[in-house]
Structures are given as structure tokens and as C-alpha cells.
Motif scaffolding. Structure first.
Motif, PDB file in Angstrom:
ATOM      1  N   GLU A  28       0.866  -1.178   0.000  1.00 58.93           N
ATOM      2  CA  GLU A  28       0.000   0.000   0.000  1.00 58.93           C
ATOM      3  C   GLU A  28       0.901   1.226   0.000  1.00 58.93           C
ATOM      4  O   GLU A  28       1.721   1.399   0.905  1.00 58.93           O
ATOM      5  CB  GLU A  28      -0.869  -0.042   1.249  1.00 58.93           C
ATOM      6  CG  GLU A  28      -1.928   1.004   1.321  1.00 58.93           C
ATOM      7  CD  GLU A  28      -2.756   0.811   2.581  1.00 58.93           C
ATOM      8  OE1 GLU A  28      -2.377   1.414   3.609  1.00 58.93           O
ATOM      9  OE2 GLU A  28      -3.739   0.057   2.538  1.00 58.93           O
ATOM     10  N   ALA A  29       0.764   2.048  -1.019  1.00 59.37           N
ATOM     11  CA  ALA A  29       1.635   3.215  -1.156  1.00 59.37           C
ATOM     12  C   ALA A  29       1.298   4.282  -0.119  1.00 59.37           C
ATOM     13  O   ALA A  29       0.129   4.591   0.121  1.00 59.37           O
ATOM     14  CB  ALA A  29       1.513   3.801  -2.547  1.00 59.37           C
ATOM     15  N   GLY A  30       2.339   4.819   0.492  1.00 59.56           N
ATOM     16  CA  GLY A  30       2.181   5.921   1.431  1.00 59.56           C
ATOM     17  C   GLY A  30       2.445   7.233   0.712  1.00 59.56           C
ATOM     18  O   GLY A  30       2.596   7.282  -0.509  1.00 59.56           O
ATOM     19  N   THR A  31       2.534   8.317   1.463  1.00 61.33           N
ATOM     20  CA  THR A  31       2.799   9.618   0.859  1.00 61.33           C
ATOM     21  C   THR A  31       4.249   9.745   0.414  1.00 61.33           C
ATOM     22  O   THR A  31       4.588  10.628  -0.358  1.00 61.33           O
ATOM     23  CB  THR A  31       2.445  10.756   1.835  1.00 61.33           C
ATOM     24  OG1 THR A  31       3.124  10.526   3.072  1.00 61.33           O
ATOM     25  CG2 THR A  31       0.939  10.803   2.070  1.00 61.33           C
ATOM     26  N   SER A  32       5.109   8.842   0.918  1.00 59.25           N
ATOM     27  CA  SER A  32       6.496   8.753   0.444  1.00 59.25           C
ATOM     28  C   SER A  32       6.893   7.280   0.528  1.00 59.25           C
ATOM     29  O   SER A  32       6.244   6.481   1.191  1.00 59.25           O
ATOM     30  CB  SER A  32       7.428   9.609   1.308  1.00 59.25           C
ATOM     31  OG  SER A  32       7.531   9.068   2.599  1.00 59.25           O
ATOM     32  N   ALA A  33       7.970   6.911  -0.152  1.00 62.63           N
ATOM     33  CA  ALA A  33       8.395   5.504  -0.187  1.00 62.63           C
ATOM     34  C   ALA A  33       8.653   4.956   1.221  1.00 62.63           C
ATOM     35  O   ALA A  33       8.404   3.778   1.492  1.00 62.63           O
ATOM     36  CB  ALA A  33       9.637   5.356  -1.052  1.00 62.63           C
ATOM     37  N   SER A  34       9.114   5.794   2.125  1.00 60.19           N
ATOM     38  CA  SER A  34       9.399   5.324   3.478  1.00 60.19           C
ATOM     39  C   SER A  34       8.127   5.012   4.270  1.00 60.19           C
ATOM     40  O   SER A  34       8.178   4.345   5.292  1.00 60.19           O
ATOM     41  CB  SER A  34      10.241   6.352   4.230  1.00 60.19           C
ATOM     42  OG  SER A  34       9.504   7.549   4.417  1.00 60.19           O
ATOM     43  N   LEU A  35       6.985   5.491   3.791  1.00 66.24           N
ATOM     44  CA  LEU A  35       5.722   5.246   4.468  1.00 66.24           C
ATOM     45  C   LEU A  35       4.907   4.127   3.813  1.00 66.24           C
ATOM     46  O   LEU A  35       3.778   3.850   4.233  1.00 66.24           O
ATOM     47  CB  LEU A  35       4.889   6.530   4.527  1.00 66.24           C
ATOM     48  CG  LEU A  35       5.495   7.659   5.367  1.00 66.24           C
ATOM     49  CD1 LEU A  35       4.620   8.902   5.273  1.00 66.24           C
ATOM     50  CD2 LEU A  35       5.671   7.229   6.811  1.00 66.24           C
ATOM     51  N   ASP A  36       5.462   3.481   2.782  1.00 65.60           N
ATOM     52  CA  ASP A  36       4.782   2.342   2.161  1.00 65.60           C
ATOM     53  C   ASP A  36       4.621   1.224   3.183  1.00 65.60           C
ATOM     54  O   ASP A  36       5.474   1.021   4.042  1.00 65.60           O
ATOM     55  CB  ASP A  36       5.581   1.797   0.967  1.00 65.60           C
ATOM     56  CG  ASP A  36       5.541   2.726  -0.228  1.00 65.60           C
ATOM     57  OD1 ASP A  36       4.831   3.748  -0.180  1.00 65.60           O
ATOM     58  OD2 ASP A  36       6.231   2.414  -1.218  1.00 65.60           O
ATOM     59  N   ARG A  37       3.499   0.490   3.093  1.00 65.58           N
ATOM     60  CA  ARG A  37       3.272  -0.658   3.975  1.00 65.58           C
ATOM     61  C   ARG A  37       3.082  -1.898   3.118  1.00 65.58           C
ATOM     62  O   ARG A  37       2.307  -1.881   2.170  1.00 65.58           O
ATOM     63  CB  ARG A  37       2.033  -0.452   4.842  1.00 65.58           C
ATOM     64  CG  ARG A  37       2.184   0.718   5.783  1.00 65.58           C
ATOM     65  CD  ARG A  37       1.066   0.828   6.783  1.00 65.58           C
ATOM     66  NE  ARG A  37      -0.250   0.685   6.181  1.00 65.58           N
ATOM     67  CZ  ARG A  37      -1.364   0.530   6.876  1.00 65.58           C
ATOM     68  NH1 ARG A  37      -1.331   0.500   8.189  1.00 65.58           N
ATOM     69  NH2 ARG A  37      -2.528   0.403   6.277  1.00 65.58           N
ATOM     70  N   THR A  38       3.784  -2.976   3.464  1.00 66.36           N
ATOM     71  CA  THR A  38       3.658  -4.230   2.741  1.00 66.36           C
ATOM     72  C   THR A  38       2.967  -5.253   3.626  1.00 66.36           C
ATOM     73  O   THR A  38       3.324  -5.426   4.794  1.00 66.36           O
ATOM     74  CB  THR A  38       5.049  -4.749   2.306  1.00 66.36           C
ATOM     75  OG1 THR A  38       5.642  -3.777   1.439  1.00 66.36           O
ATOM     76  CG2 THR A  38       4.926  -6.072   1.570  1.00 66.36           C
ATOM     77  N   PHE A  39       1.957  -5.914   3.072  1.00 65.37           N
ATOM     78  CA  PHE A  39       1.170  -6.913   3.792  1.00 65.37           C
ATOM     79  C   PHE A  39       1.509  -8.294   3.249  1.00 65.37           C
ATOM     80  O   PHE A  39       1.575  -8.502   2.046  1.00 65.37           O
ATOM     81  CB  PHE A  39      -0.320  -6.636   3.633  1.00 65.37           C
ATOM     82  CG  PHE A  39      -0.743  -5.321   4.227  1.00 65.37           C
ATOM     83  CD1 PHE A  39      -1.175  -5.244   5.538  1.00 65.37           C
ATOM     84  CD2 PHE A  39      -0.687  -4.153   3.480  1.00 65.37           C
ATOM     85  CE1 PHE A  39      -1.555  -4.030   6.095  1.00 65.37           C
ATOM     86  CE2 PHE A  39      -1.066  -2.935   4.022  1.00 65.37           C
ATOM     87  CZ  PHE A  39      -1.499  -2.877   5.334  1.00 65.37           C
TER      88      PHE A  39
END
Length: 70
Positions: A28-39
Motif C-alpha cells: 500500500e503506497a504511502g505519501t512517500s516511499a518510506s511510508l509504504d506498507r507491505t502486507f
């Protein structure tokens, strides 16, 4: 990907449904690459039991495990 396996049993006025759904790994993309979440992949099981009260009326109750989906 998403896979659904299911079965339905009928006996008289009663029916039972069982479904297993597998949700594949996704990000799930966040507002920046560091905030992406992978499930990671998960299986979810659903069970429902129904009763045919009349020809046009039925009552059912269902359940599935409760918890975080991550």
C-alpha cells in the motif's frame, strides 16, 4: 492475487456455507516511499449457517476470525 475456495451443504431447510479466501502479498503506497506498507499473504475463513423459514424467507448467521489483517 486473490483465491476463493468454497463449499455449500444443504439438508432439508438448513444450509451451511464455508469459504476460504487467500489474499496475496501487496504493498500500500504511502505519501512517500518510506511510508509504504507491505502486507504478507493471509487466509480468511468464513462460515455461515442458514435456515429456510418459508419459501421466500431465510435466516442466516455467519462468523469469521476477528483480528488485524496485516
Amino acid at each position: 492475487e486473490k483465491v476463493i475456495l468454497g463449499a455449500q451443504w444443504l439438508r432439508g431447510a438448513w444450509n451451511v456455507g464455508l469459504r476460504n479466501t487467500r489474499y496475496g502479498r501487496y504493498t500500500e503506497a504511502g505519501t512517500s516511499a518510506s511510508l509504504d506498507r507491505t502486507f504478507s499473504p493471509k487466509w480468511v475463513t468464513d462460515l455461515d449457517i442458514g435456515w429456510q423459514v418459508r419459501e421466500t424467507t431465510s435466516i442466516a448467521i455467519g462468523a469469521r476470525p476477528y483480528g488485524r489483517f496485516s
